[in-house]
Design a protein around this motif. Structure first.
Motif, mmCIF file in Angstrom:
data_model
loop_
_atom_site.group_PDB
_atom_site.id
_atom_site.type_symbol
_atom_site.label_atom_id
_atom_site.label_comp_id
_atom_site.label_asym_id
_atom_site.label_seq_id
_atom_site.Cartn_x
_atom_site.Cartn_y
_atom_site.Cartn_z
ATOM 1 N N LEU A 88 0.830 -1.207 0.000
ATOM 2 C CA LEU A 88 0.000 0.000 0.000
ATOM 3 C C LEU A 88 0.863 1.256 0.000
ATOM 4 O O LEU A 88 0.560 2.223 -0.717
ATOM 5 C CB LEU A 88 -0.918 -0.012 1.225
ATOM 6 C CG LEU A 88 -1.925 1.124 1.348
ATOM 7 C CD1 LEU A 88 -2.884 1.136 0.174
ATOM 8 C CD2 LEU A 88 -2.693 1.013 2.660
ATOM 9 N N VAL A 91 2.128 1.788 -3.555
ATOM 10 C CA VAL A 91 1.126 2.187 -4.549
ATOM 11 C C VAL A 91 0.571 3.573 -4.260
ATOM 12 O O VAL A 91 0.374 4.378 -5.169
ATOM 13 C CB VAL A 91 -0.005 1.139 -4.597
ATOM 14 C CG1 VAL A 91 -1.135 1.608 -5.519
ATOM 15 C CG2 VAL A 91 0.536 -0.202 -5.071
ATOM 16 N N HIS A 92 0.312 3.879 -3.002
ATOM 17 C CA HIS A 92 -0.275 5.173 -2.635
ATOM 18 C C HIS A 92 0.573 5.820 -1.536
ATOM 19 O O HIS A 92 0.395 5.536 -0.342
ATOM 20 C CB HIS A 92 -1.718 4.995 -2.164
ATOM 21 C CG HIS A 92 -2.653 4.582 -3.259
ATOM 22 N ND1 HIS A 92 -2.879 5.351 -4.379
ATOM 23 C CD2 HIS A 92 -3.402 3.458 -3.412
ATOM 24 C CE1 HIS A 92 -3.740 4.727 -5.179
ATOM 25 N NE2 HIS A 92 -4.064 3.579 -4.612
ATOM 26 N N THR A 286 -7.406 -3.666 2.268
ATOM 27 C CA THR A 286 -6.265 -3.272 1.451
ATOM 28 C C THR A 286 -6.683 -3.074 0.001
ATOM 29 O O THR A 286 -6.288 -2.098 -0.636
ATOM 30 C CB THR A 286 -5.150 -4.334 1.536
ATOM 31 O OG1 THR A 286 -4.746 -4.486 2.891
ATOM 32 C CG2 THR A 286 -3.948 -3.919 0.706
ATOM 33 N N MET A 290 -6.359 0.455 -2.106
ATOM 34 C CA MET A 290 -5.500 0.524 -3.285
ATOM 35 C C MET A 290 -6.228 1.044 -4.520
ATOM 36 O O MET A 290 -5.596 1.371 -5.528
ATOM 37 C CB MET A 290 -4.896 -0.848 -3.569
ATOM 38 C CG MET A 290 -3.789 -1.224 -2.597
ATOM 39 S SD MET A 290 -3.057 -2.836 -2.948
ATOM 40 C CE MET A 290 -2.359 -2.545 -4.577
ATOM 41 N N ILE A 306 -5.105 -4.864 -8.941
ATOM 42 C CA ILE A 306 -5.001 -4.825 -7.477
ATOM 43 C C ILE A 306 -4.816 -6.218 -6.886
ATOM 44 O O ILE A 306 -3.842 -6.473 -6.154
ATOM 45 C CB ILE A 306 -6.233 -4.123 -6.875
ATOM 46 C CG1 ILE A 306 -6.207 -2.630 -7.234
ATOM 47 C CG2 ILE A 306 -6.269 -4.309 -5.354
ATOM 48 C CD1 ILE A 306 -7.437 -1.864 -6.791
ATOM 49 N N ARG A 386 -9.089 7.200 1.202
ATOM 50 C CA ARG A 386 -8.647 5.956 0.579
ATOM 51 C C ARG A 386 -9.700 4.851 0.752
ATOM 52 O O ARG A 386 -9.855 3.988 -0.103
ATOM 53 C CB ARG A 386 -7.330 5.485 1.177
ATOM 54 C CG ARG A 386 -6.118 6.333 0.834
ATOM 55 C CD ARG A 386 -5.239 5.651 -0.212
ATOM 56 N NE ARG A 386 -5.890 5.430 -1.471
ATOM 57 C CZ ARG A 386 -5.863 6.278 -2.495
ATOM 58 N NH1 ARG A 386 -5.215 7.421 -2.394
ATOM 59 N NH2 ARG A 386 -6.481 5.981 -3.624
#
Length: 413
Positions: A88, A91-92, A286, A290, A306, A386
């Protein structure tokens, strides 16, 4: 989707429900299918394995339980999901940087926990029994706290979901029970596992015997169960009388009550349901975080990538689980087993990798305790975005958000 517009996982927001009703539409955290998965799959695995174990011989029954534990740890995610925190971050980046000091704290904590994992190499070769006891105690205490904290977090998100739909915030008694949940259940379960003998037979030992023996009479189990029952009876009475509970929230808390109660009554099977539920919950949350959101930097990662990325990232932990749980030790003897069956030192590399993986588990606990500090406004804003939740219009009226949305009982998580 914007951070200022309330969005629900399935269906439009609804007004306050009629007295006595429990609204479902629009109240799921993820979707009816996803929510059902992390509620029903652990129950099916546990009940199915328990029934099968009752139909076979005693020795075979033990292997059925071990295989069920292995499945909960490795396939349903209790032992493998720990790397998803770091996926995570990759990705972010906003999750990592939601609070100015957070990246440095997470880096320092991660390195420190990996150092602890490296220390397990020394304890293993110094005294194998002491090593097993140390790992068992450490990961059961912190893992159980981690699991219960995730329950608290999902509970708070269900309350927030209902609040956004116009059902009103949770009432003060519910918030008090929510704050009491983790320390109370942690205490009850740890006392049960470490101090109460498994039966009233002379010489019976606790479920987790690390040399301390039975320190409390078997009758203590009745007192523990009475406290557990009183807590959940008061909780459901409070929820149903308040008139603002949702169907998915009540179902979730029923599953939580079942998993914790089973762990107290029959740790052998609670050690299947509770970890399985935790791992699946973490998969879902999660995957949700994502997802790309409006305002994210341009990225080539679409929704279709994902789950493949999540699975790929967990393969190293799964490989260790297969080696220890299915090849070396027999099914279910531990996600990250502790034995060297040859005693020859030929598994030194495997021991190093296993010990470092334990450090990753501890680092995951540490990192999640930081990134889910919803009491900090900047972290709350980023994480609710998110998750697909809008920030509430009137923060003072919103129930406490999760202090941790974050794995095992009686096993390494």
């Amino acid at each position: 989707m914007t951070a200022s517009t309330p969005t629900l996982a399935h269906g439009p927001a609804t007004s306050r429900s009629a007295p006595g009703s429990l609204p479902f539409r629009g109240m799921w955290l993820f979707s009816p299918r996803a929510d059902a998965a992390f509620l029903t799959l652990p129950i099916l695995l546990t009940v199915g394995s328990a029934v099968l174990s009752a139909l076979v011989g005693l020795r075979a029954a033990d292997e059925v339980n071990r295989l069920a534990v292995w499945t909960a740890q490795n396939i349903l995610g209790n032992g493998t999901h720990v790397v998803l925190t770091y996926l995570l971050f990759a990705v972010h980046r906003d999750v990592l940087t939601s609070e100015p000091k957070q990246p440095r704290l997470i880096l320092a904590g991660t390195l420190g926990m990996l150092a602890v994992g490296a220390g397990f190499i020394a304890t293993y070769y110094a005294n194998k029994d002491a090593h097993v006891y140390l790992v068992g105690v450490l990961f059961n205490i912190f893992g159980l706290h981690h699991t219960l904290s995730q329950h608290k977090g999902f509970w708070a998100l269900h309350t927030l979901r209902g609040h956004q739909a116009g059902l009103g915030p949770g009432n003060p008694r519910e918030r008090t029970l929510q704050q009491t949940y983790v320390p109370l259940m942690l205490s009850l379960i740890l006392i049960r596992l470490f101090f109460v003998p498994d039966s009233a037979a002379p010489g019976a030992t606790p479920y987790l015997d690390v040399g301390q023996g039975a320190l409390l009479p078997h009758g203590t189990l009745a007192l523990i169960l009475a406290v557990w029952l009183g807590f959940f009876a008061l909780l459901f009475r409070t929820l149903l009388r308040a008139g603002n509970a949702t169907g998915p929230k009540v179902l979730y808390l029923l599953a939580v009550a079942t998993a914790t109660g089973l762990t107290i009554v029959a740790p052998l099977w609670g050690n299947v349901m509770l970890p399985a539920m935790h791992g699946l919950e973490y998969y879902m949350i999660t995957a949700r975080m994502m997802e790309p959101r409006e305002g994210d930097p341009p990225t080539r990662l679409g929704r279709a990538w994902i789950w493949p990325l999540m699975i790929l990232s967990m393969l190293p932990m799964l490989a260790l689980g297969v080696i220890h749980g299915l090849i070396l030790d027999g099914a279910g003897r531990g996600t990250l087993g502790t034995s060297d069956p040859t005693g020859s030192g030929s598994h030194t590399l495997l021991r190093v990798l296993t010990s470092l993986s334990l450090g990753v588990v501890l680092a995951h606990y540490f990192s999640d305790a930081l990134i889910y500090r919803f009491r900090i406004p900047s972290i709350r804003k980023v994480m609710l975005r998110r998750l697909g939740f809008a920030p509430p219009a009137a923060p003072a009226s919103v129930p406490a958000a999760p202090s941790a949305v974050t794995p095992p009982v009686a096993s390494v998580g």
